[in-house]
Design an enzyme around this catalytic site. Sequence first.
Site, PDB file in Angstrom:
ATOM      1  N   GLY A  32     -13.094 -34.377 -26.579  1.00  0.00           N
ATOM      2  CA  GLY A  32     -13.610 -36.522 -26.532  1.00  0.00           C
ATOM      3  C   GLY A  32     -15.026 -36.154 -26.032  1.00  0.00           C
ATOM      4  N   HIS A  33     -15.277 -35.095 -24.692  1.00  0.00           N
ATOM      5  CA  HIS A  33     -16.926 -34.617 -24.303  1.00  0.00           C
ATOM      6  C   HIS A  33     -17.115 -33.815 -25.543  1.00  0.00           C
ATOM      7  CE1 HIS A  33     -14.904 -35.176 -20.159  1.00  0.00           C
ATOM      8  NE2 HIS A  33     -15.549 -35.488 -20.180  1.00  0.00           N
ATOM      9  N   GLN A  57     -18.971 -44.221  -8.550  1.00  0.00           N
ATOM     10  CA  GLN A  57     -18.628 -45.039  -9.353  1.00  0.00           C
ATOM     11  C   GLN A  57     -17.270 -45.484  -8.724  1.00  0.00           C
ATOM     12  OE1 GLN A  57     -20.267 -42.873 -12.027  1.00  0.00           O
ATOM     13  NE2 GLN A  57     -17.613 -42.915 -13.470  1.00  0.00           N
ATOM     14  N   GLY A 144     -18.280 -42.942 -24.725  1.00  0.00           N
ATOM     15  CA  GLY A 144     -17.257 -42.724 -25.375  1.00  0.00           C
ATOM     16  C   GLY A 144     -17.118 -44.548 -25.973  1.00  0.00           C
ATOM     17  N   GLN A 150     -18.150 -49.871 -19.785  1.00  0.00           N
ATOM     18  CA  GLN A 150     -18.320 -49.062 -19.899  1.00  0.00           C
ATOM     19  C   GLN A 150     -19.376 -48.812 -20.509  1.00  0.00           C
ATOM     20  OE1 GLN A 150     -18.262 -44.965 -17.758  1.00  0.00           O
ATOM     21  NE2 GLN A 150     -18.729 -44.300 -19.720  1.00  0.00           N
TER      22      GLN A 150
HETATM   23  P1  AMP Z   1     -16.290 -38.595 -17.695  1.00  0.00           P
HETATM   24  O1  AMP Z   1     -16.839 -37.379 -17.777  1.00  0.00           O
HETATM   25  O2  AMP Z   1     -14.911 -39.207 -17.887  1.00  0.00           O
HETATM   26  O3  AMP Z   1     -17.087 -39.651 -17.542  1.00  0.00           O
HETATM   27  O4  AMP Z   1     -16.339 -38.782 -19.778  1.00  0.00           O
HETATM   28  C1  AMP Z   1     -17.799 -38.788 -20.039  1.00  0.00           C
HETATM   29  C2  AMP Z   1     -18.180 -39.207 -21.713  1.00  0.00           C
HETATM   30  O5  AMP Z   1     -17.050 -38.864 -22.186  1.00  0.00           O
HETATM   31  C3  AMP Z   1     -18.245 -41.442 -21.383  1.00  0.00           C
HETATM   32  O6  AMP Z   1     -19.288 -41.658 -22.073  1.00  0.00           O
HETATM   33  C4  AMP Z   1     -16.911 -41.013 -21.843  1.00  0.00           C
HETATM   34  O7  AMP Z   1     -16.564 -42.588 -22.429  1.00  0.00           O
HETATM   35  C5  AMP Z   1     -16.636 -39.800 -23.046  1.00  0.00           C
HETATM   36  N1  AMP Z   1     -15.244 -39.582 -23.479  1.00  0.00           N
HETATM   37  C6  AMP Z   1     -14.014 -39.701 -21.787  1.00  0.00           C
HETATM   38  N2  AMP Z   1     -12.749 -39.325 -22.870  1.00  0.00           N
HETATM   39  C7  AMP Z   1     -12.760 -39.419 -24.261  1.00  0.00           C
HETATM   40  C8  AMP Z   1     -12.410 -39.305 -25.538  1.00  0.00           C
HETATM   41  N3  AMP Z   1     -10.923 -39.319 -25.433  1.00  0.00           N
HETATM   42  N4  AMP Z   1     -12.859 -40.143 -26.378  1.00  0.00           N
HETATM   43  C9  AMP Z   1     -14.171 -40.425 -26.533  1.00  0.00           C
HETATM   44  N5  AMP Z   1     -15.592 -40.233 -25.537  1.00  0.00           N
HETATM   45  C10 AMP Z   1     -14.192 -39.896 -24.307  1.00  0.00           C
END
Ligand code: AMP
Length: 274
Positions: A32-33, A57, A144, A150
């Site tokens: 995802g990242h 957060q 994401g 968010q």
């Molecule tokens: P996080 O590390 O969970 O704070 O996520 C960092 C970024 O990656 C945020 O903008 C999330 O929305 C995005 N993100 C997390 N999981 C996914 C996913 N499965 N698909 C797309 N973007 C994601």
Amino acid sequence: MRAYSSHKDIIKLVNKVDSVGLVPTMGSLHEGHLSLIRKALMENEKVIVSIYVNPMQFDNSSDLKKYPRNIKNDLQKLESFSDIFVYTPNDNDIYKKKEKKKKYNFSQFTKIMEGAIRPGHFDGVATVVEKLLRMFNPCNAYFGEKDFQQLILIKTLVKELKLKVNIIGCKTIREDDGLAMSSRNKLLSIKERKIARNIIRLLKKAKQLYKNSTLKETKSEIFKDAKLIKNLNLEYFEILDLSMISDFLEEEEEIRAFIACKVGKIRLIDNIII
Ligand code: AMP
């Protein structure tokens, strides 16, 4: 790829660059990242990836403590990318001593669902994202859709504070069985991982039901279904017409279903267009 704990070093390197993209993350990187990073690389000359578990957060300290961290692994995953600078700050690089999170009062949409269940969460997110945006002044920043509220919060923040950056929403990347990728998935046991498949099943079921049923009937059927799943605790399930909420965001003319639940002790969220 090169990693820096001082933002000043990165600023020096991107100073004369035409376009810079920013991808804020909390690490424990997954596909995802990486999809955000790849998109950013296609649309910018250089990309800054921040890896920082932002304490402001988290609304509860045990969640912060058990949040997965694996910086070594993260840097390995990013090793093969050229044109990216990884920013890995400590708390002292981001916050002054005794600094408190800023209080924002932007969007009604951030008061419901995650905003209602996790008090102060979105103020914490906005505080760190505002700092990162002001620090690096990127042309584009990538978030994401998995964390849809968010994404809307950040779009609102940028609009209200008149920051010059495009906020780009990116599609949710899923495992083969449909579970949205998340750093928290690593905390699930094998049994819980199987139970977590129900999240996308419930969202898809709602999509089917909503074609021929009212909102009330659809929600009630989903709550009934979820109640029967052992070890899955539904926190909320909502279907929202986003044109009613974020009237300034043309692209959000859509209806989405949102879910948050605990599988065992692990809290997971997801959403789809229905
Ligand atoms: P996080 O590390 O969970 O704070 O996520 C960092 C970024 O990656 C945020 O903008 C999330 O929305 C995005 N993100 C997390 N999981 C996914 C996913 N499965 N698909 C797309 N973007 C994601």
